[in-house]
Design an enzyme around this catalytic site. Structure first.
Site, PDB file in Angstrom:
ATOM      1  N   GLY A 290      39.511  29.254 -35.108  1.00  0.00           N
ATOM      2  CA  GLY A 290      39.456  30.467 -34.281  1.00  0.00           C
ATOM      3  C   GLY A 290      38.159  31.225 -34.517  1.00  0.00           C
ATOM      4  N   HIS A 291      37.839  31.457 -35.794  1.00  0.00           N
ATOM      5  CA  HIS A 291      36.587  32.142 -36.123  1.00  0.00           C
ATOM      6  C   HIS A 291      35.383  31.333 -35.614  1.00  0.00           C
ATOM      7  CE1 HIS A 291      39.240  33.427 -39.648  1.00  0.00           C
ATOM      8  NE2 HIS A 291      38.949  34.566 -39.070  1.00  0.00           N
TER       9      HIS A 291
ATOM     10  N   LYS B 161      43.547  36.821 -29.995  1.00  0.00           N
ATOM     11  CA  LYS B 161      44.663  36.727 -30.937  1.00  0.00           C
ATOM     12  C   LYS B 161      45.055  38.136 -31.390  1.00  0.00           C
ATOM     13  CE  LYS B 161      46.974  35.328 -34.684  1.00  0.00           C
ATOM     14  NZ  LYS B 161      46.481  36.144 -35.765  1.00  0.00           N
TER      15      LYS B 161
ATOM     16  N   SER C 210      45.532  31.134 -37.664  1.00  0.00           N
ATOM     17  CA  SER C 210      45.416  32.382 -38.412  1.00  0.00           C
ATOM     18  C   SER C 210      45.217  32.079 -39.889  1.00  0.00           C
ATOM     19  CB  SER C 210      46.696  33.206 -38.233  1.00  0.00           C
ATOM     20  OG  SER C 210      46.760  34.225 -39.212  1.00  0.00           O
TER      21      SER C 210
ATOM     22  N   ARG D 263      46.504  33.634 -42.122  1.00  0.00           N
ATOM     23  CA  ARG D 263      47.790  33.879 -42.782  1.00  0.00           C
ATOM     24  C   ARG D 263      48.794  32.742 -42.582  1.00  0.00           C
ATOM     25  NH1 ARG D 263      46.669  39.650 -41.274  1.00  0.00           N
ATOM     26  NH2 ARG D 263      46.582  40.841 -43.208  1.00  0.00           N
TER      27      ARG D 263
HETATM   28  P1  AMP Z   1      40.143  38.026 -39.056  1.00  0.00           P
HETATM   29  O1  AMP Z   1      39.306  37.283 -40.028  1.00  0.00           O
HETATM   30  O2  AMP Z   1      41.578  37.618 -39.029  1.00  0.00           O
HETATM   31  O3  AMP Z   1      39.940  39.526 -39.118  1.00  0.00           O
HETATM   32  O4  AMP Z   1      39.589  37.616 -37.629  1.00  0.00           O
HETATM   33  C1  AMP Z   1      38.238  37.782 -37.286  1.00  0.00           C
HETATM   34  C2  AMP Z   1      38.061  37.567 -35.810  1.00  0.00           C
HETATM   35  O5  AMP Z   1      38.504  36.255 -35.478  1.00  0.00           O
HETATM   36  C3  AMP Z   1      38.900  38.550 -34.966  1.00  0.00           C
HETATM   37  O6  AMP Z   1      38.152  38.921 -33.821  1.00  0.00           O
HETATM   38  C4  AMP Z   1      40.079  37.711 -34.595  1.00  0.00           C
HETATM   39  O7  AMP Z   1      40.706  38.115 -33.401  1.00  0.00           O
HETATM   40  C5  AMP Z   1      39.437  36.350 -34.427  1.00  0.00           C
HETATM   41  N1  AMP Z   1      40.448  35.296 -34.517  1.00  0.00           N
HETATM   42  C6  AMP Z   1      41.337  35.097 -35.522  1.00  0.00           C
HETATM   43  N2  AMP Z   1      42.159  34.068 -35.219  1.00  0.00           N
HETATM   44  C7  AMP Z   1      41.785  33.623 -33.996  1.00  0.00           C
HETATM   45  C8  AMP Z   1      42.242  32.603 -33.117  1.00  0.00           C
HETATM   46  N3  AMP Z   1      43.255  31.824 -33.452  1.00  0.00           N
HETATM   47  N4  AMP Z   1      41.624  32.436 -31.945  1.00  0.00           N
HETATM   48  C9  AMP Z   1      40.576  33.235 -31.584  1.00  0.00           C
HETATM   49  N5  AMP Z   1      40.095  34.219 -32.364  1.00  0.00           N
HETATM   50  C10 AMP Z   1      40.687  34.419 -33.542  1.00  0.00           C
END
Ligand code: AMP
Length: 280
Positions: free
Chosen positions: A36-37, A149, A185, A187
Site C-alpha cells: 500500500g505504501h 484506506k 495494513s 496492523r
Molecule cells: P500509515 O503508515 O498506516 O500511516 O499509512 C501511510 C499512508 O499509506 C497513508 O496515506 C495510508 O492511507 C496509506 N496506506 C496504508 N495502507 C494502504 C493501502 N492498503 N492501500 C493504499 N494506501 C495505504
C-alpha cells in the site's frame, strides 16, 4: 537514497530542490512498509522530480490505550524497500526532533472528525493534522500522496488544507488489497491465522452494502445487512458501520452523489478499518 533525521537538514534540502525548480512528491507514513505504501511511492515517482518518504510513528495521534509502543517497526527493512521503490530522501526523525517540550499553539479539527474513527479515537485527527502540517512545512511538497484506506484522514486533511490555504495538492490513492480483498495494513500482522482467514469478509460486506444502496435499500437496512454478515462470518467485534457523504462525512440525504460506507472491526489484537467510496 539519503536518510535524514533532522528537521533542519530536510528543510534545507527541500528549499534547495525547490529553488532549482524541482517538483517534490511526498509520502508520509508510520513505516513497516507494505505494498500500500509502495503504491503511493510509485505514484509520487511518476509525477515528480524528487520523492520524499517520511517514517514517523506520531505519538500525538495515539490514545493512551492504543498501540504506540507496540506499533510494528523495522527501519532497516523499510530503508531497503524505500530505496528499491525509488525514494530520494527518507525522512526519519525522532519524537524529540519533531516535538519540542513546549508548544505555543494546538491544531484542533472541528469537522469530519466527530464520526467514524473520531468517536472512539478522541484527539486522533488533531494529532494527524498537527504532524501533517509540520511535515508539509519541513518537506515543502508540491503534491502529497495519501491512501483511501484511511478515507477519513484524507477528508480531514483536504479540509485542513483548504482552511489554511496550504499550497499542497492531495492525491487520493485507491486502497491496495491482498488477493482475497483484505486491505493491506501494517496492523494485519496482529491477526491470528483464524482471524486472517475471516478478515476478507469485511470487504465482501462493504460490497454487499454498496449493492444494496444502489438497489435503493435504506441506510439502516444496509447497515444491518453488513452487521449480520460480519457477525455471522467472523469473530470480530464491530466498532462502527456507517453510510455517510464523502468527503463531508454527513448523514446521507436524498441527493448526495459521493458516498462512503466505512467500518471498523476489532479482532483479538488487531483493529481493522475499511471502506468503499462510490458515486450514488
Ligand atoms: P500509515 O503508515 O498506516 O500511516 O499509512 C501511510 C499512508 O499509506 C497513508 O496515506 C495510508 O492511507 C496509506 N496506506 C496504508 N495502507 C494502504 C493501502 N492498503 N492501500 C493504499 N494506501 C495505504
Amino acid at each position: 537514497m539519503k536518510r535524514i533525521s533532522t528537521v533542519s537538514e530536510m528543510q534545507e534540502i527541500s528549499i534547495n530542490n525547490k529553488k532549482s525548480g524541482k517538483r517534490i512528491g511526498f509520502v508520509p507514513t508510520m513505516g513497516f512498509l507494505h505494498e500500500g505504501h509502495l503504491q503511493l511511492v510509485r505514484k509520487a515517482r511518476e509525477h515528480n522530480d524528487i520523492v520524499v518518504l517520511s517514517i514517523f510513528v506520531n505519538p500525538l495521534q495515539f490514545g493512551p490505550n492504543e498501540d504506540f509502543e507496540a506499533y510494528p517497526r523495522d527501519i532497516e527493512r523499510d530503508e531497503m524497500l524505500a530505496k528499491e521503490a525509488g525514494v530520494d530522501y527518507l525522512f526519519y526523525p525522532s519524537v524529540e526532533e519533531m516535538y519540542k517540550e513546549k508548544r505555543t499553539s494546538v491544531i484542533q479539527v472541528v469537522e469530519r472528525s466527530n464520526v467514524l474513527c473520531g468517536v472512539n479515537r478522541v484527539g486522533h485527527f488533531d494529532g494527524v493534522a498537527t504532524v501533517v502540517i509540520k511535515l508539509f512545512n519541513i518537506v515543502l511538497p508540491d503534491k502529497a500522496y495519501f491512501g483511501m484506506k484511511d478515507a477519513q484522514q484524507v477528508a480531514v486533511l483536504e479540509g485542513v488544507i483548504e482552511d489554511y490555504n496550504i499550497p499542497v495538492a492531495i492525491e487520493r490513492v485507491p486502497t491496495v488489497r491482498e488477493e482475497d480483498g483484505l486491505a493491506k495494513s501494517s496492523r494485519n500482522v496482529y491477526l491470528t491465522n483464524e482471524e486472517r482467514a475471516e478478515a476478507p469478509v469485511l470487504y465482501q460486506a462493504l460490497h454487499l452494502g454498496k449493492q444494496l444502496l444502489l438497489e435503493g435499500k435504506t441506510t439502516n437496512f444496509v447497515k444491518n445487512s453488513i452487521k449480520e454478515m460480519i457477525e455471522k462470518e467472523t469473530t470480530g467485534h464491530i466498532e462502527y458501520i456507517e453510510v455517510l457523504t464523502y468527503p463531508d462525512l454527513k448523514s446521507k440525504s436524498r441527493n448526495d452523489k459521493e458516498l462512503i460506507i466505512a467500518l471498523a472491526v476489532k479482532f483479538s489484537k488487531a483493529r481493522l478499518i475499511d471502506n468503499i467510496v462510490f458515486t450514488f
